[in-house]
Design a protein around this motif. Structure first.
Motif, PDB file in Angstrom:
ATOM      1  N   ASP A   1     -32.387 -31.928  73.444  1.00 45.25           N
ATOM      2  CA  ASP A   1     -32.725 -31.072  72.303  1.00 45.25           C
ATOM      3  C   ASP A   1     -31.488 -30.355  71.774  1.00 45.25           C
ATOM      4  O   ASP A   1     -31.290 -30.232  70.562  1.00 45.25           O
ATOM      5  CB  ASP A   1     -33.792 -30.054  72.704  1.00 45.25           C
ATOM      6  CG  ASP A   1     -35.169 -30.685  72.906  1.00 45.25           C
ATOM      7  OD1 ASP A   1     -35.387 -31.795  72.383  1.00 45.25           O
ATOM      8  OD2 ASP A   1     -36.007 -30.066  73.588  1.00 45.25           O
ATOM      9  N   GLU A   2     -30.650 -29.877  72.686  1.00 47.08           N
ATOM     10  CA  GLU A   2     -29.443 -29.163  72.270  1.00 47.08           C
ATOM     11  C   GLU A   2     -28.481 -30.097  71.550  1.00 47.08           C
ATOM     12  O   GLU A   2     -27.871 -29.717  70.545  1.00 47.08           O
ATOM     13  CB  GLU A   2     -28.758 -28.532  73.487  1.00 47.08           C
ATOM     14  CG  GLU A   2     -29.522 -27.345  74.064  1.00 47.08           C
ATOM     15  CD  GLU A   2     -28.874 -26.804  75.324  1.00 47.08           C
ATOM     16  OE1 GLU A   2     -27.915 -27.452  75.826  1.00 47.08           O
ATOM     17  OE2 GLU A   2     -29.316 -25.755  75.816  1.00 47.08           O
ATOM     18  N   TRP A   3     -28.326 -31.329  72.061  1.00 52.74           N
ATOM     19  CA  TRP A   3     -27.425 -32.278  71.403  1.00 52.74           C
ATOM     20  C   TRP A   3     -27.922 -32.606  69.996  1.00 52.74           C
ATOM     21  O   TRP A   3     -27.138 -32.624  69.036  1.00 52.74           O
ATOM     22  CB  TRP A   3     -27.301 -33.575  72.211  1.00 52.74           C
ATOM     23  CG  TRP A   3     -26.312 -34.518  71.576  1.00 52.74           C
ATOM     24  CD1 TRP A   3     -24.981 -34.605  71.827  1.00 52.74           C
ATOM     25  CD2 TRP A   3     -26.584 -35.469  70.527  1.00 52.74           C
ATOM     26  NE1 TRP A   3     -24.396 -35.541  71.015  1.00 52.74           N
ATOM     27  CE2 TRP A   3     -25.354 -36.100  70.208  1.00 52.74           C
ATOM     28  CE3 TRP A   3     -27.725 -35.857  69.849  1.00 52.74           C
ATOM     29  CZ2 TRP A   3     -25.253 -37.090  69.240  1.00 52.74           C
ATOM     30  CZ3 TRP A   3     -27.622 -36.846  68.866  1.00 52.74           C
ATOM     31  CH2 TRP A   3     -26.406 -37.450  68.571  1.00 52.74           C
ATOM     32  N   ILE A   4     -29.215 -32.874  69.852  1.00 50.50           N
ATOM     33  CA  ILE A   4     -29.772 -33.245  68.550  1.00 50.50           C
ATOM     34  C   ILE A   4     -29.590 -32.108  67.550  1.00 50.50           C
ATOM     35  O   ILE A   4     -29.153 -32.323  66.412  1.00 50.50           O
ATOM     36  CB  ILE A   4     -31.257 -33.632  68.692  1.00 50.50           C
ATOM     37  CG1 ILE A   4     -31.375 -34.945  69.483  1.00 50.50           C
ATOM     38  CG2 ILE A   4     -31.918 -33.779  67.324  1.00 50.50           C
ATOM     39  CD1 ILE A   4     -32.794 -35.281  69.903  1.00 50.50           C
TER      40      ILE A   4
ATOM     41  N   ASP B   1     -37.718 -24.829  66.841  1.00 47.33           N
ATOM     42  CA  ASP B   1     -38.412 -24.343  68.035  1.00 47.33           C
ATOM     43  C   ASP B   1     -39.910 -24.186  67.826  1.00 47.33           C
ATOM     44  O   ASP B   1     -40.669 -24.160  68.802  1.00 47.33           O
ATOM     45  CB  ASP B   1     -37.819 -22.994  68.473  1.00 47.33           C
ATOM     46  CG  ASP B   1     -36.382 -23.108  68.952  1.00 47.33           C
ATOM     47  OD1 ASP B   1     -35.992 -24.219  69.378  1.00 47.33           O
ATOM     48  OD2 ASP B   1     -35.645 -22.109  68.888  1.00 47.33           O
ATOM     49  N   HIS B   2     -40.353 -24.059  66.569  1.00 49.11           N
ATOM     50  CA  HIS B   2     -41.762 -23.727  66.295  1.00 49.11           C
ATOM     51  C   HIS B   2     -42.414 -24.694  65.308  1.00 49.11           C
ATOM     52  O   HIS B   2     -43.393 -24.329  64.654  1.00 49.11           O
ATOM     53  CB  HIS B   2     -41.858 -22.299  65.744  1.00 49.11           C
ATOM     54  CG  HIS B   2     -41.340 -21.243  66.684  1.00 49.11           C
ATOM     55  ND1 HIS B   2     -42.129 -20.620  67.620  1.00 49.11           N
ATOM     56  CD2 HIS B   2     -40.090 -20.717  66.832  1.00 49.11           C
ATOM     57  CE1 HIS B   2     -41.406 -19.737  68.294  1.00 49.11           C
ATOM     58  NE2 HIS B   2     -40.161 -19.782  67.839  1.00 49.11           N
ATOM     59  N   TYR B   3     -41.884 -25.944  65.223  1.00 47.01           N
ATOM     60  CA  TYR B   3     -42.421 -26.872  64.229  1.00 47.01           C
ATOM     61  C   TYR B   3     -43.877 -27.256  64.491  1.00 47.01           C
ATOM     62  O   TYR B   3     -44.576 -27.733  63.593  1.00 47.01           O
ATOM     63  CB  TYR B   3     -41.553 -28.137  64.156  1.00 47.01           C
ATOM     64  CG  TYR B   3     -41.572 -28.987  65.401  1.00 47.01           C
ATOM     65  CD1 TYR B   3     -42.512 -29.993  65.567  1.00 47.01           C
ATOM     66  CD2 TYR B   3     -40.640 -28.783  66.414  1.00 47.01           C
ATOM     67  CE1 TYR B   3     -42.524 -30.773  66.715  1.00 47.01           C
ATOM     68  CE2 TYR B   3     -40.646 -29.547  67.551  1.00 47.01           C
ATOM     69  CZ  TYR B   3     -41.586 -30.548  67.706  1.00 47.01           C
ATOM     70  OH  TYR B   3     -41.604 -31.309  68.848  1.00 47.01           O
TER      71      TYR B   3
ATOM     72  N   ARG C   1     -41.436 -33.059  62.273  1.00 47.81           N
ATOM     73  CA  ARG C   1     -42.743 -33.397  62.849  1.00 47.81           C
ATOM     74  C   ARG C   1     -42.953 -34.906  62.922  1.00 47.81           C
ATOM     75  O   ARG C   1     -43.416 -35.431  63.946  1.00 47.81           O
ATOM     76  CB  ARG C   1     -43.843 -32.754  62.014  1.00 47.81           C
ATOM     77  CG  ARG C   1     -43.921 -31.230  62.152  1.00 47.81           C
ATOM     78  CD  ARG C   1     -44.876 -30.616  61.135  1.00 47.81           C
ATOM     79  NE  ARG C   1     -45.083 -29.187  61.389  1.00 47.81           N
ATOM     80  CZ  ARG C   1     -45.717 -28.371  60.574  1.00 47.81           C
ATOM     81  NH1 ARG C   1     -46.208 -28.825  59.403  1.00 47.81           N
ATOM     82  NH2 ARG C   1     -45.873 -27.087  60.880  1.00 47.81           N
ATOM     83  N   LEU C   2     -42.589 -35.609  61.864  1.00 46.44           N
ATOM     84  CA  LEU C   2     -42.824 -37.057  61.827  1.00 46.44           C
ATOM     85  C   LEU C   2     -41.901 -37.800  62.786  1.00 46.44           C
ATOM     86  O   LEU C   2     -42.309 -38.783  63.406  1.00 46.44           O
ATOM     87  CB  LEU C   2     -42.652 -37.568  60.399  1.00 46.44           C
ATOM     88  CG  LEU C   2     -43.728 -37.095  59.405  1.00 46.44           C
ATOM     89  CD1 LEU C   2     -43.321 -37.429  57.985  1.00 46.44           C
ATOM     90  CD2 LEU C   2     -45.083 -37.711  59.737  1.00 46.44           C
TER      91      LEU C   2
ATOM     92  N   VAL D   1     -30.282 -18.062  56.907  1.00 42.19           N
ATOM     93  CA  VAL D   1     -31.094 -19.274  56.714  1.00 42.19           C
ATOM     94  C   VAL D   1     -30.936 -20.219  57.908  1.00 42.19           C
ATOM     95  O   VAL D   1     -31.891 -20.872  58.330  1.00 42.19           O
ATOM     96  CB  VAL D   1     -30.712 -19.975  55.394  1.00 42.19           C
ATOM     97  CG1 VAL D   1     -31.420 -21.324  55.265  1.00 42.19           C
ATOM     98  CG2 VAL D   1     -31.075 -19.093  54.207  1.00 42.19           C
ATOM     99  N   LYS D   2     -29.727 -20.295  58.476  1.00 48.64           N
ATOM    100  CA  LYS D   2     -29.519 -21.128  59.663  1.00 48.64           C
ATOM    101  C   LYS D   2     -30.392 -20.645  60.819  1.00 48.64           C
ATOM    102  O   LYS D   2     -30.900 -21.465  61.605  1.00 48.64           O
ATOM    103  CB  LYS D   2     -28.045 -21.111  60.071  1.00 48.64           C
ATOM    104  CG  LYS D   2     -27.152 -21.942  59.168  1.00 48.64           C
ATOM    105  CD  LYS D   2     -25.708 -21.911  59.637  1.00 48.64           C
ATOM    106  CE  LYS D   2     -24.820 -22.752  58.748  1.00 48.64           C
ATOM    107  NZ  LYS D   2     -23.397 -22.717  59.167  1.00 48.64           N
ATOM    108  N   ARG D   3     -30.574 -19.341  60.935  1.00 51.91           N
ATOM    109  CA  ARG D   3     -31.465 -18.823  61.984  1.00 51.91           C
ATOM    110  C   ARG D   3     -32.899 -19.281  61.723  1.00 51.91           C
ATOM    111  O   ARG D   3     -33.637 -19.601  62.664  1.00 51.91           O
ATOM    112  CB  ARG D   3     -31.377 -17.302  62.044  1.00 51.91           C
ATOM    113  CG  ARG D   3     -30.045 -16.777  62.562  1.00 51.91           C
ATOM    114  CD  ARG D   3     -30.132 -15.305  62.942  1.00 51.91           C
ATOM    115  NE  ARG D   3     -30.342 -14.457  61.786  1.00 51.91           N
ATOM    116  CZ  ARG D   3     -29.360 -13.950  61.046  1.00 51.91           C
ATOM    117  NH1 ARG D   3     -28.097 -14.227  61.341  1.00 51.91           N
ATOM    118  NH2 ARG D   3     -29.617 -13.170  60.009  1.00 51.91           N
ATOM    119  N   ALA D   4     -33.297 -19.312  60.453  1.00 48.80           N
ATOM    120  CA  ALA D   4     -34.639 -19.792  60.119  1.00 48.80           C
ATOM    121  C   ALA D   4     -34.775 -21.278  60.436  1.00 48.80           C
ATOM    122  O   ALA D   4     -35.834 -21.743  60.883  1.00 48.80           O
ATOM    123  CB  ALA D   4     -34.938 -19.532  58.639  1.00 48.80           C
TER     124      ALA D   4
END
Length: 570
Positions: free
Chosen positions: A419-422, A195-197, A237-238, A186-189
């Motif tokens: 992005d990596e930190w967040i 990455d694909h939002y 997204r928001l 699930v973590k992979r999902a």
């Protein structure tokens, strides 16, 4: 599994003792008597298998200096011959019954001496949560039940209860292992969502990526993130839309589509529900003078980026955003360190950075010949730094830390680092709150208070409060929530106003020196404090105000410390 079955068919088990937890230090097999005089043979300590079971309340067990928190209805196998102590859920070793210590021996068929090394089919020092709880209570009741005279039938029933206990723990450990594998999938999902939002996503699609059934996927997703899958997708997204509204002048339709919403009206409705105002209203009220203009011309931005590759870089930072810059791997040439440099938790990272004075001395900054000045000041105009002959970009203190981090990253060419930190911080926060789940009641509220001298301040949704208020953590108290709704970072209050900010927990921050700590403790001894619900419940937590800085570096370092803050009560 075949090895487990072979072990069970070739060994037998003998109950040694069952002891209730009480005050003091336990040492399993404390006699130290060897089974035989030969020193190469295992001692009695090595041969005793010990399992601690928490049936009455949660607690903390200290294992040779390592502290492990256990929830009610869980068990843990203790390493043979080790020392341990138990604290009850109330936070002190009061002698209250928290559970039981079950000791037993394991023999190989045909041998007269027990084997050493504990029960090999259960892990050492790892919590095993048992479900259903009633099954654990039933078997513990039978194994601890006393009877007049210890006759053969009674002994046999206790032996049977021991076997049933081991089987119950093994079943739950195997189930937990299967859940761990599913959780990893699930973590992979979840990473895929990040990455694909911007793409169309469905729960069925994500469950398929994880290779987990939809119902189990949704439940694990909620445990890991605190949100249902579609709510999590919309939140990402928001939040990204909020950043674009602050940093660009793109039409609303384009922003909605760029973050994954195909329907502008649906986007408008979801945004208004989440942030309390329409996207256009947010953009009008939220933009600063600097963010309404292009941050830097493209050519200048390229030159700035190329100049910010050395250590230290030709960058000057004024205000609390220094921690954001450092978390991106960029070390500025100068920063405002006169006061902050003595207080922040990342003082070890400040070597080689020149102090530019309180408020940023214009002449000192000009002498550094910076390529860029980043400013986090309210009421200070960028023209104050005109003599520096460098672009000045300012950020509001009330901006969301992730919005600010990404905006800074865009200037410094560090978008990937942001992005990596967040992503890393979100994972660490969710993991921490999951570990603390047994220590926080559903819907518990909290308020953060800061004492500076004789002044007392209550925080809104900033600093330490921004970490505490989490879907898996605390909710803000009613008083603190009103501050956040009004975009107030903090408010000074009197002792008489304290009841308006009472909650299930109060976090009291002090300056860090011993005098401030004494003053904070004296404050809690007043009648105003002692009338509070949090005080009467024993839920006042004290810590240093250095954890109240509102930057990404401080927030990251806070996560491993927060469980210790929660364990400390006055």
């Amino acid at each position: 599994m075949d090895n487990d079955r072979a072990f069970m068919l070739s060994h037998t088990f003998l109950l040694k003792s069952v002891k209730p937890f009480g005050e003091g230090l336990w040492q399993p097999g404390a006699s130290g008597a060897p089974w035989r005089s030969d020193a190469a043979e295992p001692t009695a300590d090595d041969c005793v298998c010990s399992i601690a079971i928490f049936t009455e309340e949660p607690g903390t067990i200290d294992l040779d200096g390592t502290s492990v928190s256990l929830s009610k209805g869980s068990a843990i196998q203790l390493r043979s011959g080790g020392r341990f102590s138990v604290q009850s859920g109330s936070g002190s070793a009061t002698g209250r019954l928290a559970g039981w210590l079950v000791e037993f021996f394991v023999f190989r068929f045909g041998d007269s001496r027990p084997i050493a090394g504990g029960f090999p089919l259960l892990p050492y020092h790892q919590e095993i949560a048992v479900h259903p709880f009633a099954a654990l209570c039933s078997v513990v009741d039978r194994i601890t039940r006393t009877a007049d005279g210890y006759d053969d039938p009674t002994a046999l029933r206790k032996q049977a209860a021991l076997l049933e206990l081991l089987a119950l723990l093994m079943e739950n450990q195997q189930r937990s292992h299967m859940l761990d594998n599913a959780a990893a999938a699930v973590k992979r999902a979840i990473s895929y969502v990040r990455d694909h939002y911007t793409e169309p996503l469905t729960v069925e699609q994500l469950a398929s990526i994880a290779g987990v059934g939809r119902w189990q996927f949704s439940e694990l997703f909620r445990r890991l993130t605190g949100k249902r899958p579609l709510d999590y997708i919309n939140t990402i997204r928001l939040n990204r839309a909020k950043e674009l509204l602050l940093l660009t002048d793109d039409p609303l339709r384009e922003i909605a589509q760029s973050v994954g919403f195909r329907d502008e009206y649906y986007f408008n409705r979801k945004f208004s529900r989440m942030f309390g105002c329409a996207p256009k209203s947010f953009a009008r009220s939220g933009k600063t003078a600097a963010s309404r203009q292009p941050l830097l011309p493209a050519a200048k931005q390229a030159r700035v980026r190329s100049s910010l590759t050395g250590e230290p870089s030709r960058l000057v930072v004024c205000g609390g955003i220094l921690g954001d810059v450092l978390s991106l791997g960029v070390k500025p040439l100068g920063a405002e360190l006169a006061v902050m440099g003595r207080q922040v938790v990342y003082r070890d990272k400040l070597a080689g950075i020149l102090d530019v004075g309180i408020g940023g001395d214009a002449d000192t900054i000009a002498a550094l010949q910076p390529d860029l000045v980043l400013l986090e000041k309210e009421g200070v105009a960028a023209s104050h730094f005109q003599s520096a002959a460098a672009p000045v970009v300012s950020f509001r203190r009330t901006e969301d830390v992730t919005v600010r981090l990404r905006a800074i990253a865009a200037l410094l060419g560090a978008e990937r680092e942001a992005d990596e930190w967040i992503a890393r911080h979100e994972d660490a926060a969710s993991s921490m709150w999951n570990r603390l789940r047994s220590r926080i009641g559903t819907g518990e509220t909290a308020t953060v208070l800061v004492q500076i001298g004789v002044q007392l301040f209550v925080m809104g949704n900033r600093g330490l409060a921004a970490t505490l208020y989490h879907p898996r953590g605390f909710s803000s108290s009613e008083g603190a929530a009103k501050l956040a709704e009004g975009s107030e970072r903090f408010r000074e209050i009197t002792a008489e106003q304290l009841p308006g900010y009472d909650g299930d927990r109060l976090f009291l921050l002090f300056s860090g020196d011993e005098r401030s700590k004494r003053e904070a403790r004296q404050l809690t001894e007043t009648s105003a404090w002692q009338s509070l619900h949090a005080f009467r419940s024993g839920n006042i937590h004290m810590t240093e105000a250095k954890w109240n800085y509102d930057d990404s570096l401080t927030r990251g370092q806070l996560l491993p410390v927060l469980p210790h803050i929660l364990s400390s009560r006055i």
